[in-house]
Design an enzyme around this catalytic site. Structure first.
Site, PDB file in Angstrom:
ATOM      1  N   CYS A  95       0.843  -1.198   0.000  1.00  0.00           N
ATOM      2  CA  CYS A  95       0.000   0.000   0.000  1.00  0.00           C
ATOM      3  C   CYS A  95       0.878   1.249   0.000  1.00  0.00           C
ATOM      4  O   CYS A  95       1.528   1.544  -0.990  1.00  0.00           O
ATOM      5  CB  CYS A  95      -0.971  -0.044   1.180  1.00  0.00           C
ATOM      6  N   HIS A 220      -3.614  -5.469   0.905  1.00  0.00           N
ATOM      7  CA  HIS A 220      -2.997  -5.727   2.214  1.00  0.00           C
ATOM      8  C   HIS A 220      -3.010  -7.212   2.576  1.00  0.00           C
ATOM      9  O   HIS A 220      -3.953  -7.663   3.237  1.00  0.00           O
ATOM     10  CB  HIS A 220      -3.764  -4.969   3.302  1.00  0.00           C
ATOM     11  N   GLU A 222      -1.380  -8.639   4.851  1.00  0.00           N
ATOM     12  CA  GLU A 222      -1.263  -8.799   6.314  1.00  0.00           C
ATOM     13  C   GLU A 222      -2.621  -8.684   7.000  1.00  0.00           C
ATOM     14  O   GLU A 222      -2.735  -8.918   8.200  1.00  0.00           O
ATOM     15  CB  GLU A 222      -0.271  -7.776   6.879  1.00  0.00           C
TER      16      GLU A 222
END
Lengths: 260, 953
Positions: A95, A220, A222
């Site tokens: 990002c 993302h 994660e």
């Protein structure tokens, strides 16, 4: 010895804790350090195998997203960074981290300075939504081509564009397009909204450098580690492990096989 | 030599801001503008050659792929003919953090810039009149309160610098003032009443001197409604009954009576704290930022969220923020422009500003915004309500704090400017069409990155045990923060040490400024060097401004001159207790002839399109609701990730399934019938929402946030008393303690001789700690062939309902709460969900059973068939319209597989519940009327369309 990951943070970084966890979850040792530690020399890039630049709003995204941090990195550590890459090590920008890598000219890293960018979403606003990504290339060590993964995006400036058509074609020919936004059935999104959430050209969601060891992506990974991260886990649609784990595991595995 | 650098999008790329502005201009009713392009302007000054300025422009300020760049000498370029040019710059003193970032970037490139100024140029084409252009400039492109507008390509200029303030002691002639003079002094500055002014006068008579300006400001601020909650702590004569403090008698009494061992800190700190697990605690605080948001929605709402984030950070020794909530009440979005009360902004402008203010601040802070609501009523047109909440997590050992005599007063974070001078006293008064002019200074602009840096470093300092106490600088600024922390000790402050954004602030202004992003820490001598290093390491400004003394006096100095010497006891306990009279009489609203409609399908569509009920996806998606990677139940759920979830769930410790459920309840419409019913209903609603996703009442706490009218008016106060009575009865009945709360009063808008009063609005926020987030469920239907059960009794309670509103009625029978039957039903349902026998569950709230069923069905894209004759109902509720749309409390609609039916039924015991239908593979909602006919038969896609469309901006 565990692969060592440097989670680089600065004013406005805000995905550092979960990115550190995502690496630790697959057997790495992750340390979060402020960029000032690199500047003063108390932390050295050389001591790590993976550099992660997490999401957030570095320096408030002032001027434009990721720019101030990109300038700071290239002014302060261009040499350290190129030595790091030359040593066969890995860099991931997620990002805001992707925006930084692009604006620093590290991605696509074909030697011509900044040739691509991430600009305002076609929808003209910040959006948090889940997308499907197809893994496109065998060049990038973070992925296995052919897989489709689900992860969320959350950004206002994520539309991938290149300075000209030729740049885009070169990226594709070189296998530097890592992720594309696709439809739920894995067919091409062809810029349809919201499956391609920002209007990126050719649905590009992430790219790598020619070595395949520097990855930048807007979504993302994660944020999809546990099954309950999935937006429809209560409908039984989640896997036992979130799709995002693969990217971190592949990176750690690569380090174990090649650098330890 | 300064250069003006001008950056614009290359023509082949869309200009996002320009398109946004064009949209807003059209929203504003001006159709003549065809295109809007924007140019970002920078004026940079330093020892720069033209080539240097070129490098700064091209390598720092512009993105070479998408931007065109012009570097001009100071004065800039002049656009060619055929375009209207409007330029917007921040007013002197309103800081733009971008300026500092540009300096930093240039420094990294090797250029030292002495000054940077930013601005924005708008180039409009089309045909607009001069008046329209003025309107566009002042009302769409800029906000007068914080920005200057120029029509034409004016060169950017640096604001002239004000000289440093030289101390001048100002004594205010109070001793000889008569009543009129006292009130004249109070008017529009201190906002104190005559008795309070006289109390101050008496104090100074005893001292034999006049107060200084700083002392008066300090007292006014400490005694403001915002800070001491005079209404909630005052004496009230209510219908011949004497109440000594609403807070003690009702709200805090619940907590005291329930005496839950897991309530670790309640009503005493910046947020309420409850136990999370063996190691950690969670805290929760909700605030309002109504008045500032009315004047400058973007800045007001942004600093609202920024302010409430500092509450958990300033609780105990500091909690790390893990989730935000926000709930807004606006005027109707279709409010006619020409009817807008003088001095107000249009609700659409306010809503867009508020949403983007919360978005930009919350997202930049990296805190997920997980729960919220948006309501509309015309009475919010002059007083929009902006509630922002933050949940934090902290080690249990950090729950308490204690400053010590000899500790340094350390000011951390942002610099102090004139922002927000008189914010709390302003918030304690009514808004009028003059407010914008009088109170412009009360509006603040936030800088989330400064706050983020501060949070990052404070948590490090906390974990290293480097300070004894912490609190936030919020309303009342240093005066409030330092004054409260030093209340039991006494404190001395040297105000010239406070870092300023710009020179010229008078000493008392420094003391009461509400500049954002600041915290106060109490740091012992032996830790001061280490803590300064922690902040310096991440470029966070930290300055010792004074010392806690042990003398019980508040001493302020500027360059060694004493400008305030006050007794802490008088300052904090001298305010006279208010005595007021309150009256409440049940209003007699016209009762409609029933039935209001026979064709219920269109009625359902109409309700789904009611802006208060309609999808808020446009808002929710703009918030990052997943940052921190802890999201377990998201605000949007269902097969297409767009159904209206009841509550959010986060699991804040990675790899640990323990989590918190966060929900809210709000329904001001019932206040028009009975504020008691309103309060009972919103407590019930907050708890229903929490139960519906898998929360439980076992470790559940609630927060109260009142937004009310002028409490000096007996009817408003009477309504408030009834609300508090319900808070006691219902929260006590459910066994859920209040742990924190806040009130925002005087939400009345006076223009000429008419006053618009908001409906009494109580927001209840609930938090519940659960063991395993993977036991949670969502509201979307999961599969065909399952059974649908309703829980709870349906009564003839359409007073204040969305259905009555739709037909122009209020009615007289608002929903009540029978807590004796509701609590066991909630507990049993929670247990059933925890056992895994419930596939989906949705609470019945606005729009009743029909709306809930429609939402569950289209969120899951699974059909549903209901039979009204099977719905347990009171005798006078046995008609189709009431069964479909009554908003009786304590009800849920749940989906259970046939295999689990008997387990579910036995889990529900003798609570009122019934099987009323089943789920279908045909994507339709069908409802069978009592007489066996079909009263609703609608395609899910049509129902969803009605629900999505109204606010899909």
């Amino acid at each position: 010895m565990k692969p060592k990951v440097l989670i680089l943070r600065t004013a406005g970084t805000n995905c550092d804790l979960e990115t550190a966890f995502a690496f630790e979850n697959v057997g790495a040792e992750a340390e979060r350090h402020h960029i000032n530690r690199l500047s003063e020399g108390s932390v050295k890039l050389d001591d790590y195998h993976i550099l992660a630049i997490p999401g957030g709003f570095s320096y408030g995204d002032d001027v434009h997203a990721g720019k101030i941090l990109a300038v700071e990195m290239m002014a302060g550590f261009a040499g350290q960074l190129s030595a790091f890459v030359d040593a066969g090590k890995l860099i991931i920008g997620i990002c805001n981290g992707f925006q930084v890598l692009v604006k620093a000219g590290l991605l696509p890293g074909n030697g011509n300075g900044q040739s691509v960018t991430l600009t305002d979403n076609n929808s003209n606003k910040y959006e948090d939504r889940w997308v499907y990504l197809s893994c496109e290339t065998d060049r990038c060590v973070f992925i296995k081509p052919g897989e489709v993964i689900e992860v969320p995006v959350a950004h206002a400036e994520g539309k991938f564009v290149t300075k000209d058509r030729e740049t885009l074609e070169n990226l594709e020919e070189n296998g530097q397009v890592v992720f594309r936004y696709v439809m739920p059935d894995s067919s091409p999104a062809n810029c349809s909204y919201p499956q391609n959430p920002n209007g990126s050209v050719d649905d590009v969601a992430g790219i790598c450098d020619p070595t395949g060891r520097i990855l930048g992506m807007m979504p993302h990974p994660e944020r999809n580690i546990f099954s309950y991260h999935h937006p429809r886990w209560t409908r039984g649609e989640a896997k036992e492990e979130g799709d995002g784990v693969r990217i971190f595991r592949n990176a750690v595995q690569y380090v174990k096989e090649n650098l330890l | 030599m300064p250069y003006q650098i001008e950056i614009s999008m290359k023509p082949e790329f869309p200009d996002a801001l320009g398109l946004d502005v064009l949209h807003s201009i059209r929203d504003f009713g001006i159709g003549g503008v065809e295109t809007v392009r924007t140019v970002q302007l920078y004026l940079v000054e330093g020892n720069l050659a033209e080539a240097d300025a070129g490098r700064i422009a091209n390598e720092l300020l512009a993105d070479p792929v998408v931007h065109d760049v012009v570097v001009a000498e100071a004065g800039g370029t002049k656009p060619g003919g055929g375009v209207y040019v409007v330029q917007v710059t921040r007013r002197p003193g309103v800081m733009d953090p971008v300026e500092e970032s540009v300096k930093k970037g240039a420094r990294d490139m090797g250029f030292e810039l002495s000054r940077v100024r930013t601005g924005r140029r708008f180039l409009l084409t089309g045909s607009v009149s001069e008046d329209e252009l003025t309107l566009i400039g002042k009302r769409v492109l800029a906000n007068d309160v914080i920005e200057d507008v120029a029509f034409g390509a004016e060169p950017l200029a640096f604001p002239s610098e004000t000289p440093r303030y030289e101390f001048r002691r100002v004594d205010v002639p109070l001793l000889d003032a008569d009543d009129d003079a006292l009130m004249a002094l109070s008017h529009n500055r201190l906002w104190l009443n005559l008795e309070e002014m006289k109390t101050i006068q008496d104090y100074y008579k005893k001292l034999g001197r006049n107060p200084t300006d700083a002392e008066l400001e300090t007292i006014a601020q400490t005694w403001s409604e915002h800070c001491v909650h005079k209404t909630f702590r005052g004496k009230i004569l209510y219908n011949d009954r004497q109440i000594d403090s609403l807070l003690k008698t009702y709200i805090a009494k619940v907590t005291e009576d329930l005496d839950k061992p897991w309530c670790l800190s309640v009503f005493e700190d910046n947020a309420g704290v409850i136990g999370f697990d063996e190691e950690d605690a969670v805290c929760f605080k909700v605030e309002t930022h109504n008045h500032p948001s009315a004047l400058e929605p973007y800045g007001g709402a942004g600093t609202g969220i920024g302010g409430v984030i500092r509450d958990p950070l300033g609780t105990g020794l500091g909690a790390r923020p893990i989730a935000n909530t926000d709930i807004f009440c606006f005027g109707n979005v279709d409010y006619p422009l020409d009817k807008l009360p003088k001095g107000t902004l249009h609700p659409v402008r306010i809503m867009k500003g508020v949403v983007s203010g919360v978005r930009d601040y919350g997202n930049r802070m990296g805190i997920p915004t997980v729960n919220g609501a948006v309501l509309f009523d015309e009475r919010y047109v002059g007083n929009p309500l902006v509630y922002c909440g933050t949940v934090g997590i902290m080690p249990r050992k950090c729950v308490t704090k204690q400053p010590k005599a000899g500790d340094h007063v350390l000011l951390v974070g942002g610099r102090t400017g004139r922002d927000g001078i008189h914010g709390v006293t302003f918030a304690s008064g009514e808004l009028t069409d003059e407010s914008e002019r009088v109170s412009g200074g009360a509006v603040q602009i936030g800088d989330p990155i400064t706050e983020k840096k501060m949070v990052d470093t404070i948590i490090q300092a906390r974990d290293r045990g480097l300070y004894n106490a912490i609190t936030d600088c919020g309303g009342g600024g240093l005066s409030s923060a330092v004054g409260e922390m030093g209340e039991k000790l006494g404190v001395e402050v040297d105000l010239e040490n406070v870092p300023l954004k710009y020179q010229g602030l008078e000493a008392w202004e420094i003391w009461i400024s509400e500049a954002q992003e600041r915290m106060i820490l109490s740091v012992p001598q032996d830790k001061i060097d280490e803590i300064m290093e922690v902040f310096a390491a991440e470029h966070v400004e930290a300055t010792v401004i004074g010392r806690f003394t042990g003398t019980n006096r508040l001493i302020l100095r500027y360059d060694g001159n004493v400008l305030c010497d006050l007794d802490m006891e008088f300052l904090h306990n001298g305010v006279p207790q208010l005595e007021r009279v309150a009256i409440w009489k049940k209003p007699e609203n016209p009762e409609p002839k029933r039935p209001l409609a026979v064709n219920l399908g269109p009625e359902l569509h109409g309700l789904l399109s009611d802006h208060t009920i309609a999808s808020k996806e446009w808002v929710v998606r703009q918030y990052d609701h997943e940052v921190q990677g802890a999201s377990a139940i998201k605000p949007l759920v269902g097969v297409n990730n767009d159904g209206p979830g009841d509550a959010a769930v986060v699991a804040p410790k990675y790899g640990n399934k323990r989590g918190v459920v966060i929900s809210s309840g709000i329904n001001p419409f019932y206040s028009d019938v009975d504020p008691y019913a309103m309060a009972a209903s919103v407590i019930d609603e907050a708890l229903r929402n929490l139960i519906a996703v898998g929360g439980s009442l076992e470790r559940c706490a609630i927060l109260d946030n009142f937004s009310w009218g002028n409490p000096n008016k007996a009817d408003r106060l009477g309504a408030l008393v009834r609300t508090c009575m319900a808070c006691y009865d219902i929260a006590k009945g459910f066994g859920v303690p209040f742990i924190s709360g806040k009130d925002s009063l005087n939400n009345e808008y006076a223009v000429g001789d008419t006053t618009i009063v908001i409906p009494g609005t109580l927001l209840i926020s609930a938090i519940s700690v659960i063991e395993d987030v993977t036991r949670c469920i969502t509201m979307d239907l999961k599969g065909a062939g399952n059974k649908l059960y309703i829980i709870g009794l349906t009564k003839n309670e359409l007073g204040g309902s969305a259905y009555f509103r739709k037909h122009g009625f209020v009615g007289n029978n608002a929903p009540g709460v029978d807590v004796k039957t509701a609590k066991p039903a909630f507990d049993r349902l929670a247990a059933a969900i925890n056992k895994g026998v419930v596939k989906s569950c949705h609470d019945l709230s606005e729009g009743g059973l029909a709306v809930a069923a429609a939402e569950m069905a289209f969120a899951g894209n699974i059909g549903a068939a209901l039979d009204l004759s099977k719905v347990p109902a009171a005798a006078d509720a046995r008609n189709d319209e009431t069964l479909c749309f009554s908003e009786s409390n304590s009800r849920f609609l749940v989906e259970v597989t046939p295999d689990s039916a008997s387990a579910f039924e036995s889990a529900m015991g003798d609570s009122v519940f019934a099987e009323i239908g089943e789920t279908k593979s045909t994507p339709k909602l069908t409802v069978t009327a009592i007489d066996g006919s079909t009263c609703i038969d609608e395609e899910l896609s049509d129902l969803k369309e009605s629900w999505i469309k109204p606010l899909a901006w």
